[in-house]
Design a protein around this motif. Structure first.
Motif, PDB file in Angstrom:
ATOM      1  N   UNK A 184       0.823  -1.199   0.000  1.00  0.00           N
ATOM      2  CA  UNK A 184       0.000   0.000   0.000  1.00  0.00           C
ATOM      3  C   UNK A 184       0.865   1.260   0.000  1.00  0.00           C
ATOM      4  N   UNK A 185       0.227   2.401  -0.210  1.00  0.00           N
ATOM      5  CA  UNK A 185       0.888   3.697  -0.154  1.00  0.00           C
ATOM      6  C   UNK A 185       0.839   4.277   1.252  1.00  0.00           C
ATOM      7  N   UNK A 186       1.847   5.074   1.559  1.00  0.00           N
ATOM      8  CA  UNK A 186       1.835   5.981   2.707  1.00  0.00           C
ATOM      9  C   UNK A 186       2.077   7.379   2.149  1.00  0.00           C
ATOM     10  N   UNK A 187       1.201   8.307   2.472  1.00  0.00           N
ATOM     11  CA  UNK A 187       1.284   9.670   1.944  1.00  0.00           C
ATOM     12  C   UNK A 187       1.725  10.621   3.047  1.00  0.00           C
ATOM     13  N   UNK A 188       2.757  11.390   2.767  1.00  0.00           N
ATOM     14  CA  UNK A 188       3.254  12.398   3.705  1.00  0.00           C
ATOM     15  C   UNK A 188       2.646  13.742   3.325  1.00  0.00           C
ATOM     16  N   UNK A 255       6.127  20.442  -0.542  1.00  0.00           N
ATOM     17  CA  UNK A 255       5.237  20.342  -1.691  1.00  0.00           C
ATOM     18  C   UNK A 255       4.313  21.526  -1.830  1.00  0.00           C
ATOM     19  N   UNK A 256       3.559  21.529  -2.934  1.00  0.00           N
ATOM     20  CA  UNK A 256       2.680  22.664  -3.245  1.00  0.00           C
ATOM     21  C   UNK A 256       1.329  22.175  -3.766  1.00  0.00           C
ATOM     22  N   UNK A 257       0.898  21.006  -3.295  1.00  0.00           N
ATOM     23  CA  UNK A 257      -0.344  20.413  -3.769  1.00  0.00           C
ATOM     24  C   UNK A 257      -1.501  20.745  -2.842  1.00  0.00           C
ATOM     25  N   UNK A 258      -2.698  20.306  -3.253  1.00  0.00           N
ATOM     26  CA  UNK A 258      -3.904  20.423  -2.435  1.00  0.00           C
ATOM     27  C   UNK A 258      -4.364  19.019  -2.048  1.00  0.00           C
ATOM     28  N   UNK A 259      -5.128  18.916  -0.972  1.00  0.00           N
ATOM     29  CA  UNK A 259      -5.627  17.609  -0.547  1.00  0.00           C
ATOM     30  C   UNK A 259      -6.401  16.924  -1.670  1.00  0.00           C
ATOM     31  N   UNK A 260      -7.154  17.679  -2.423  1.00  0.00           N
ATOM     32  CA  UNK A 260      -7.971  17.097  -3.483  1.00  0.00           C
ATOM     33  C   UNK A 260      -7.121  16.391  -4.531  1.00  0.00           C
ATOM     34  N   UNK A 261      -5.854  16.795  -4.677  1.00  0.00           N
ATOM     35  CA  UNK A 261      -4.965  16.154  -5.637  1.00  0.00           C
ATOM     36  C   UNK A 261      -4.669  14.698  -5.263  1.00  0.00           C
ATOM     37  N   UNK A 262      -4.991  14.321  -4.018  1.00  0.00           N
ATOM     38  CA  UNK A 262      -4.719  12.971  -3.537  1.00  0.00           C
ATOM     39  C   UNK A 262      -5.908  12.031  -3.693  1.00  0.00           C
ATOM     40  N   UNK A 263      -7.039  12.552  -4.130  1.00  0.00           N
ATOM     41  CA  UNK A 263      -8.263  11.742  -4.136  1.00  0.00           C
ATOM     42  C   UNK A 263      -8.080  10.420  -4.874  1.00  0.00           C
ATOM     43  N   UNK A 264      -7.397  10.449  -5.997  1.00  0.00           N
ATOM     44  CA  UNK A 264      -7.261   9.242  -6.795  1.00  0.00           C
ATOM     45  C   UNK A 264      -6.436   8.149  -6.145  1.00  0.00           C
ATOM     46  N   UNK A 265      -5.565   8.494  -5.173  1.00  0.00           N
ATOM     47  CA  UNK A 265      -4.709   7.470  -4.567  1.00  0.00           C
ATOM     48  C   UNK A 265      -5.179   7.044  -3.184  1.00  0.00           C
ATOM     49  N   UNK A 266      -6.191   7.701  -2.621  1.00  0.00           N
ATOM     50  CA  UNK A 266      -6.652   7.322  -1.283  1.00  0.00           C
ATOM     51  C   UNK A 266      -7.062   5.854  -1.207  1.00  0.00           C
ATOM     52  N   UNK A 267      -7.731   5.274  -2.228  1.00  0.00           N
ATOM     53  CA  UNK A 267      -8.070   3.850  -2.129  1.00  0.00           C
ATOM     54  C   UNK A 267      -6.859   2.924  -1.996  1.00  0.00           C
ATOM     55  N   UNK A 268      -5.686   3.385  -2.428  1.00  0.00           N
ATOM     56  CA  UNK A 268      -4.459   2.592  -2.314  1.00  0.00           C
ATOM     57  C   UNK A 268      -3.667   2.921  -1.053  1.00  0.00           C
ATOM     58  N   UNK A 269      -4.152   3.864  -0.247  1.00  0.00           N
ATOM     59  CA  UNK A 269      -3.372   4.424   0.858  1.00  0.00           C
ATOM     60  C   UNK A 269      -3.870   3.897   2.196  1.00  0.00           C
ATOM     61  N   UNK A 270      -2.929   3.411   3.005  1.00  0.00           N
ATOM     62  CA  UNK A 270      -3.291   2.896   4.316  1.00  0.00           C
ATOM     63  C   UNK A 270      -2.722   3.694   5.466  1.00  0.00           C
ATOM     64  N   UNK A 271      -1.950   4.741   5.171  1.00  0.00           N
ATOM     65  CA  UNK A 271      -1.330   5.507   6.247  1.00  0.00           C
ATOM     66  C   UNK A 271      -0.920   6.878   5.736  1.00  0.00           C
ATOM     67  N   UNK A 272      -0.896   7.825   6.662  1.00  0.00           N
ATOM     68  CA  UNK A 272      -0.443   9.182   6.371  1.00  0.00           C
ATOM     69  C   UNK A 272       0.581   9.600   7.416  1.00  0.00           C
ATOM     70  N   UNK A 273       1.577  10.347   6.973  1.00  0.00           N
ATOM     71  CA  UNK A 273       2.449  11.079   7.881  1.00  0.00           C
ATOM     72  C   UNK A 273       1.954  12.515   7.939  1.00  0.00           C
ATOM     73  N   UNK A 274       1.602  12.951   9.126  1.00  0.00           N
ATOM     74  CA  UNK A 274       1.178  14.338   9.322  1.00  0.00           C
ATOM     75  C   UNK A 274       2.428  15.170   9.580  1.00  0.00           C
ATOM     76  N   UNK A 275       3.225  15.340   8.530  1.00  0.00           N
ATOM     77  CA  UNK A 275       4.490  16.060   8.660  1.00  0.00           C
ATOM     78  C   UNK A 275       4.235  17.516   9.061  1.00  0.00           C
TER      79      UNK A 275
END
Length: 344
Positions: A184-188, A255-275
């Protein structure tokens, strides 16, 4: 408590979300070595900072990458006694056998397997590697071991490794093609930075970075030509040597993205780093990305961990890790919960 300053009530986090803290936040204390790294990690739980923690295997024991069973069992026992648990373990893959020879996949697998076994032994739910480093052939070979050890392998994306980046997108596509919940993915959330931390910019200023560039970084971080200026300064040799490593955060970790830019990968994501870098929430620069993330995750049915990870100890050496992590967890819990509630 001042009765004129009522406490703001926030909704609870969704039950499927687990808020955790990373032992990486205590890196300066690990370096000072006044206590052992395992004692520091257990102390996060014992001191009621967080009951669930992420750990970095390379920080815990000098015997890395092959810690002994005795070391692992002693740590696991102390953590359970303190009432804690491990969520994810940061493992490492050294691709070079010598300065001139890369490890082949048999050697890379052999390098990783002891780390996976140790992670299982200390009760971890998962392990973490940078996105794309393992590569699909090695991931396929790891899959049976992940199932046997009841571990999920997370590939981490951060900073400017957005899902829209062609290299990152290809790695995510490869991960998706494996089609295994054990990979799975982890998104920071270092991807989601509407502004740069003033504490970081102050450190660059002290290090001698151009005042013109600093002014642009303070006021126009999200503009595309700002990154051109960052790269131009680096190529010109204008970055003072004493802050060259710190300067690279602009190209990699911020980075310079928005949360909405992550919508497509959330189904593959099981964890986040709240950096987070510091807790200066001017113009909601720390809290708003988390509110937006909370809304996104609530709307997509996310289940997993969200870990407080402090990156600012690189230039903030007078902060207490326990104090700043507690304060960040409080801020993050409120912002995530508010965002989740607003999405329903």
């Amino acid at each position: 408590m001042n009765p004129r300053c009522p406490v703001t009530q926030h909704p609870p986090l969704p039950d499927a979300w687990t808020l955790t803290a990373s032992a990486f936040n205590w890196t300066p204390e690990v370096i000072r070595a006044e206590r052992s790294a395992p004692d520091i990690a257990v102390g996060i739980v014992a001191d009621d900072v967080a009951p669930v923690i992420e750990v970095e295997l390379g920080q815990l024991w000098r015997s890395f990458p092959t810690p002994t069973d005795e070391e692992a069992d002693e740590f696991a026992s102390a953590l359970v006694t303190a009432g804690g648990a491990v969520s994810i373990v940061g493992v490492s893959l050294d691709d070079w056998a010598t300065p001139t020879r890369r490890r082949d996949d048999d050697e890379r697998l052999a390098f990783l397997l002891p780390q996976l076994r140790t992670s299982h032994r200390i009760g971890a739910a998962g392990v973490r590697l940078p996105i794309g480093q393992a590569g699909r052939p090695l991931l396929e070979r790891l899959r049976p071991h992940l199932h046997e050890l009841d571990l999920t392998l997370y590939e981490e994306i951060q900073g400017q490794q957005t899902p829209q980046n062609p290299v990152t997108a290809a790695a995510i596509e490869s991960l998706a093609a494996i089609d295994d919940p054990r990979v799975r993915l982890l998104v920071d959330v270092s991807m989601l930075m509407p502004a740069l931390p003033d504490s970081y910019l102050d450190a660059l200023a002290t290090g001698g970075v151009s005042s013109d560039l600093l002014a642009r970084l303070r006021t126009a971080w999200l503009e595309s030509d700002t990154m051109d200026a960052v790269v131009g300064m680096l190529r010109s040799g204008g970055v003072p040597r004493r802050v060259q490593t710190m300067y690279m955060n602009l190209l990699v970790r911020f980075g310079r993205s928005r949360a909405e830019d992550l919508r497509g990968v959330v189904p593959l994501t099981g964890a986040f780093h709240l950096k987070f870098w510091d807790l200066d929430d001017t113009a909601d620069r720390v809290s708003q990305p988390l509110r937006d993330l909370g809304a996104l995750l609530a709307s997509t049915g996310f289940r997993g961990t969200l870990t407080s990870e402090w990156g600012g100890h690189e230039w903030l050496d007078d902060e207490d890790a326990s104090d700043i992590t507690r304060r960040h967890l409080s801020l993050a819990r409120a912002a995530l919960a508010d965002g989740a509630a607003a999405s329903t």
